[in-house]
Design an enzyme around this catalytic site. Structure first.
Site, PDB file in Angstrom:
ATOM      1  N   LYS A   1       0.838  -1.213   0.000  1.00  0.00           N
ATOM      2  CA  LYS A   1       0.000   0.000   0.000  1.00  0.00           C
ATOM      3  C   LYS A   1       0.864   1.252   0.000  1.00  0.00           C
ATOM      4  O   LYS A   1       0.688   2.154  -0.815  1.00  0.00           O
ATOM      5  CB  LYS A   1      -0.907  -0.006   1.243  1.00  0.00           C
ATOM      6  CG  LYS A   1      -1.585   1.337   1.513  1.00  0.00           C
ATOM      7  CD  LYS A   1      -2.466   1.301   2.756  1.00  0.00           C
ATOM      8  CE  LYS A   1      -1.756   1.500   4.068  1.00  0.00           C
ATOM      9  NZ  LYS A   1      -1.505   2.890   4.469  1.00  0.00           N
ATOM     10  N   ASN A   2       1.799   1.309   0.945  1.00  0.00           N
ATOM     11  CA  ASN A   2       2.541   2.562   1.118  1.00  0.00           C
ATOM     12  C   ASN A   2       3.543   2.822  -0.002  1.00  0.00           C
ATOM     13  O   ASN A   2       3.944   3.964  -0.211  1.00  0.00           O
ATOM     14  CB  ASN A   2       3.206   2.610   2.500  1.00  0.00           C
ATOM     15  CG  ASN A   2       2.159   2.790   3.592  1.00  0.00           C
ATOM     16  OD1 ASN A   2       1.013   3.127   3.311  1.00  0.00           O
ATOM     17  ND2 ASN A   2       2.554   2.553   4.834  1.00  0.00           N
TER      18      ASN A   2
ATOM     19  N   ASP B   1       4.290   0.182  11.995  1.00  0.00           N
ATOM     20  CA  ASP B   1       3.083  -0.403  11.396  1.00  0.00           C
ATOM     21  C   ASP B   1       2.894  -1.882  11.764  1.00  0.00           C
ATOM     22  O   ASP B   1       1.891  -2.488  11.368  1.00  0.00           O
ATOM     23  CB  ASP B   1       3.106  -0.248   9.866  1.00  0.00           C
ATOM     24  CG  ASP B   1       2.945   1.206   9.432  1.00  0.00           C
ATOM     25  OD1 ASP B   1       2.525   2.032  10.266  1.00  0.00           O
ATOM     26  OD2 ASP B   1       3.252   1.520   8.274  1.00  0.00           O
TER      27      ASP B   1
ATOM     28  N   CYS C   1      -4.614  12.699  13.398  1.00  0.00           N
ATOM     29  CA  CYS C   1      -5.325  11.447  13.134  1.00  0.00           C
ATOM     30  C   CYS C   1      -5.206  10.565  14.360  1.00  0.00           C
ATOM     31  O   CYS C   1      -4.608  10.955  15.354  1.00  0.00           O
ATOM     32  CB  CYS C   1      -4.810  10.762  11.878  1.00  0.00           C
ATOM     33  SG  CYS C   1      -3.243   9.979  12.115  1.00  0.00           S
TER      34      CYS C   1
ATOM     35  N   ARG D   1       0.864  14.174  13.864  1.00  0.00           N
ATOM     36  CA  ARG D   1       1.390  14.036  12.509  1.00  0.00           C
ATOM     37  C   ARG D   1       1.495  15.364  11.748  1.00  0.00           C
ATOM     38  O   ARG D   1       0.781  15.584  10.757  1.00  0.00           O
ATOM     39  CB  ARG D   1       0.587  12.992  11.726  1.00  0.00           C
ATOM     40  CG  ARG D   1       0.625  11.646  12.412  1.00  0.00           C
ATOM     41  CD  ARG D   1      -0.089  10.572  11.657  1.00  0.00           C
ATOM     42  NE  ARG D   1       0.663  10.058  10.511  1.00  0.00           N
ATOM     43  CZ  ARG D   1       0.196   9.167   9.666  1.00  0.00           C
ATOM     44  NH1 ARG D   1      -0.995   8.677   9.827  1.00  0.00           N
ATOM     45  NH2 ARG D   1       0.926   8.748   8.656  1.00  0.00           N
TER      46      ARG D   1
ATOM     47  N   ARG E   1      -8.719  -0.336   4.299  1.00  0.00           N
ATOM     48  CA  ARG E   1      -7.741   0.632   3.789  1.00  0.00           C
ATOM     49  C   ARG E   1      -6.411  -0.044   3.484  1.00  0.00           C
ATOM     50  O   ARG E   1      -5.677   0.411   2.613  1.00  0.00           O
ATOM     51  CB  ARG E   1      -7.491   1.731   4.825  1.00  0.00           C
ATOM     52  CG  ARG E   1      -8.667   2.613   5.073  1.00  0.00           C
ATOM     53  CD  ARG E   1      -8.283   3.747   5.985  1.00  0.00           C
ATOM     54  NE  ARG E   1      -7.182   4.516   5.405  1.00  0.00           N
ATOM     55  CZ  ARG E   1      -6.609   5.561   5.971  1.00  0.00           C
ATOM     56  NH1 ARG E   1      -7.036   5.985   7.137  1.00  0.00           N
ATOM     57  NH2 ARG E   1      -5.618   6.200   5.390  1.00  0.00           N
TER      58      ARG E   1
HETATM   59  N1  EPU Z   1       6.729  14.145  11.238  1.00  0.00           N
HETATM   60  C1  EPU Z   1       6.909  15.461  11.585  1.00  0.00           C
HETATM   61  N2  EPU Z   1       6.836  16.407  10.606  1.00  0.00           N
HETATM   62  C2  EPU Z   1       6.607  16.082   9.298  1.00  0.00           C
HETATM   63  C3  EPU Z   1       6.443  14.735   8.946  1.00  0.00           C
HETATM   64  C4  EPU Z   1       6.511  13.775   9.940  1.00  0.00           C
HETATM   65  O1  EPU Z   1       7.118  15.770  12.764  1.00  0.00           O
HETATM   66  O2  EPU Z   1       6.548  17.008   8.473  1.00  0.00           O
HETATM   67  C5  EPU Z   1       6.791  13.103  12.281  1.00  0.00           C
HETATM   68  C6  EPU Z   1       5.503  12.288  12.381  1.00  0.00           C
HETATM   69  O3  EPU Z   1       4.527  12.948  13.165  1.00  0.00           O
HETATM   70  C7  EPU Z   1       6.015  11.011  13.005  1.00  0.00           C
HETATM   71  C8  EPU Z   1       7.401  10.850  12.378  1.00  0.00           C
HETATM   72  O4  EPU Z   1       7.769  12.162  11.917  1.00  0.00           O
HETATM   73  O5  EPU Z   1       6.156  11.191  14.390  1.00  0.00           O
HETATM   74  C9  EPU Z   1       7.475   9.893  11.217  1.00  0.00           C
HETATM   75  O6  EPU Z   1       6.444  10.195  10.292  1.00  0.00           O
HETATM   76  P1  EPU Z   1       6.591   9.906   8.733  1.00  0.00           P
HETATM   77  O7  EPU Z   1       6.568  11.195   7.995  1.00  0.00           O
HETATM   78  O8  EPU Z   1       7.742   8.999   8.534  1.00  0.00           O
HETATM   79  O9  EPU Z   1       5.249   9.120   8.453  1.00  0.00           O
HETATM   80  P2  EPU Z   1       4.293   9.255   7.182  1.00  0.00           P
HETATM   81  O10 EPU Z   1       5.084   9.467   5.954  1.00  0.00           O
HETATM   82  O11 EPU Z   1       3.201  10.209   7.485  1.00  0.00           O
HETATM   83  C10 EPU Z   1       4.368   6.727   6.569  1.00  0.00           C
HETATM   84  C11 EPU Z   1       3.377   5.637   6.383  1.00  0.00           C
HETATM   85  C12 EPU Z   1       2.786   5.250   7.736  1.00  0.00           C
HETATM   86  C13 EPU Z   1       3.923   4.789   8.629  1.00  0.00           C
HETATM   87  C14 EPU Z   1       4.968   5.889   8.746  1.00  0.00           C
HETATM   88  C15 EPU Z   1       6.190   5.484   9.549  1.00  0.00           C
HETATM   89  C16 EPU Z   1       2.543   6.041   4.166  1.00  0.00           C
HETATM   90  C17 EPU Z   1       1.415   6.447   3.307  1.00  0.00           C
HETATM   91  N3  EPU Z   1       2.339   6.085   5.482  1.00  0.00           N
HETATM   92  O12 EPU Z   1       3.652   7.821   7.139  1.00  0.00           O
HETATM   93  O13 EPU Z   1       1.906   4.171   7.492  1.00  0.00           O
HETATM   94  O14 EPU Z   1       3.425   4.463   9.905  1.00  0.00           O
HETATM   95  O15 EPU Z   1       5.420   6.270   7.428  1.00  0.00           O
HETATM   96  O16 EPU Z   1       6.787   4.367   8.992  1.00  0.00           O
HETATM   97  O17 EPU Z   1       3.586   5.658   3.679  1.00  0.00           O
HETATM   98  C18 EPU Z   1       0.021   2.826   7.859  1.00  0.00           C
HETATM   99  O18 EPU Z   1       0.222   2.316   6.743  1.00  0.00           O
HETATM  100  O19 EPU Z   1      -0.807   2.334   8.678  1.00  0.00           O
HETATM  101  C19 EPU Z   1       0.749   4.025   8.237  1.00  0.00           C
HETATM  102  C20 EPU Z   1       0.345   4.845   9.210  1.00  0.00           C
END
Ligand code: EPU
Length: 421
Positions: free
Chosen positions: A22-23, A308, A118, A123, A400
């Site tokens: 998915k991701n 995850d 969320c 986030r 999802r």
């Molecule tokens: N963060 C910030 N600022 C930002 C972006 C992120 O502080 O601008 C923080 C987040 O709040 C979190 C950490 O950095 O504490 C890591 O977040 P990241 O940006 O890596 O997560 P994401 O890109 O929003 C993706 C996956 C998530 C998965 C996370 C961590 C996708 C679509 N989503 O989210 O997947 O948990 O990386 O590996 O790729 C899921 O599939 O259930 C899911 C939540």
């Protein structure tokens, strides 16, 4: 809303096909926005999040055709007419923010709703914004939207992430493909989904260096090639079914699953008494003799233990001999499954970022519900080994991220059925 009824009935045995990630797919799809050239993605998963990204891209004017029953996505962006990603779509799925980088790079403007908080935490998106600003973007927040402009296009830059972010790394990588000059991203995320995106960009004609490392170098280009690219297997689905098999002391081959995508998870499962081995078609997971042992786990960016899979590991540990300390370092509220597992008889104490799980001899079925998809599937895993019936509510979370969960588990002997709402 649909529910899922699980009657705990012993060991899983047989084979489970692993879908595309998915991701990874959600990250690859917005790359279509970079050019007019067609992008064909194979091994796509059939999930509601993919349909949401399809709707978002279509709302911008992109063409997205779902072929071969959704396994192949044919994308094209030769007639983008709308530069605004609406709140109604973005609030449903945070990955929507990945259209920001490519739209801004190609058209010099993009307006994308702020996703909001969320169920698993606040986030924020500050790293996406800071990185794009370092590349020359002007971004204001207005009426809940990020209003971004780059009238002269984006410029390659060196940007060091103050914190590892999967999404911000992806957004900047895609934007950098069309920026003028070279972009160097330090402290970049190293998740396999990032490498999958880097390989897609490379095939499109974008030189990407440092794939798999924390420093990525992307050379901006002005033209792209039409390509076909395969989505990698879903390592979270792989790990989830491995834990389900371990939970029921079963023996299952995960077709298309790759142990090397879940090395850290495999090490924790082996320490817990589970056997994982490569096979010709994927991997075999079994726990045919001996008890489960409690192991400590801490979530970290890749190659650490993935957040995850934290909820699923906790479900498994509720039945282990001894205790397990599970520490969540990525998201601040990712223990929402704990009170639901407790309804099934689990013994879990939360202290700040850690949960102490004391194994119990049995779980009992109950009515449960979850607020995110990984938490939902952890309850399904617990239910497989529980005595009696478990009714899992709010199944739309599961849809999802898990393709045909009940079919895949039933084929291995689970007593599981979907009740239409
Ligand atoms: N963060 C910030 N600022 C930002 C972006 C992120 O502080 O601008 C923080 C987040 O709040 C979190 C950490 O950095 O504490 C890591 O977040 P990241 O940006 O890596 O997560 P994401 O890109 O929003 C993706 C996956 C998530 C998965 C996370 C961590 C996708 C679509 N989503 O989210 O997947 O948990 O990386 O590996 O790729 C899921 O599939 O259930 C899911 C939540």
């Amino acid at each position: 809303m649909d529910s899922i009824l699980v009657r705990g009935n012993g060991a899983l045995s047989g084979a489970i096909p692993i879908a595309g990630a998915k991701n990874a797919c959600l990250t690859l799809m917005p790359a279509t926005l970079l050019s007019d050239e067609p992008l064909t993605l194979t091994n796509a998963p059939r999930l509601s999040d993919i349909r949401t990204m399809t709707q978002l891209l279509q709302s911008l004017g992109a063409e997205v055709a779902s072929l071969q029953d959704g396994l192949v996505l044919a994308l094209s962006s030769h007639s983008i007419t709308n530069f605004k990603a609406d709140y109604e779509i973005v609030r449903k799925m945070r990955a929507s923010i990945l259209v920001l980088g490519p739209m801004l790079a190609r058209y010099g403007e993009a307006t994308v709703s702020l996703p909001g908080g969320c169920a698993i935490g606040a986030r924020p998106v500050d790293l996406h914004i800071a990185g794009l600003r370092a590349m020359g973007a002007e971004i204001d927040i207005d009426g809940g939207y990020m209003v971004a402009r780059a009238p002269k296009g984006l410029k390659g830059a060196r940007y060091t992430f103050p914190k590892v972010s999967v999404g911000a790394t992806e957004n900047l990588m895609i934007a950098a493909a069309l920026a003028k000059g070279t972009t160097v991203l330090d402290n970049a995320a190293r998740e396999p989904e990032i490498a999958n995106l880097a390989e897609c960009l490379s095939a499109m004609g974008v030189p990407v260096g440092g794939i798999g490392t924390e420093t990525l170098t992307i050379e901006g280009v002005t033209s792209f090639k039409p390509i076909e690219h395969a989505v990698i297997p879903d390592r979270i689905e792989t790990g989830t079914y491995a834990m389900a098999v371990a939970m029921t002391a079963g023996d299952v081959e995960l077709i298309g699953g790759q142990v090397d995508l879940i090395d850290t998870v495999a090490a924790s499962l082996r320490a817990a008494g589970v056997t994982l081995e490569n096979t010709e078609n994927g991997m075999r997971v079994h726990r045919t003799n001996g008890a489960l042992h409690g192991v400590d786990v801490m979530t970290e960016p890749f190659p650490g233990f993935p957040t995850d899979l934290q909820a699923q590991m906790m479900a498994l540990m509720t039945r282990a001999e001894g205790a397990s300390m599970i520490t969540e370092t990525i998201f601040e509220s990712r223990f929402m499954h704990v009170p639901e597992l407790a309804r099934m008889g689990a013994n879990v104490t939360i202290h700040h970022q850690s949960a102490l799980v004391r194994g119990v001899p049995k779980l009992r079925g109950a009515e449960v519900m979850a607020t995110d998809l990984r938490a939902s599937v952890s309850l399904a895993i617990a239910a497989l080994s529980a005595e009696g019936d478990t009714m899992l509510h709010r199944v739309y979370h599961l849809d999802r991220g898990f393709e045909r969960l009940e079919e895949k588990l039933s084929a291995c002997g689970a007593d599981i059925e979907r009740l239409k709402g």
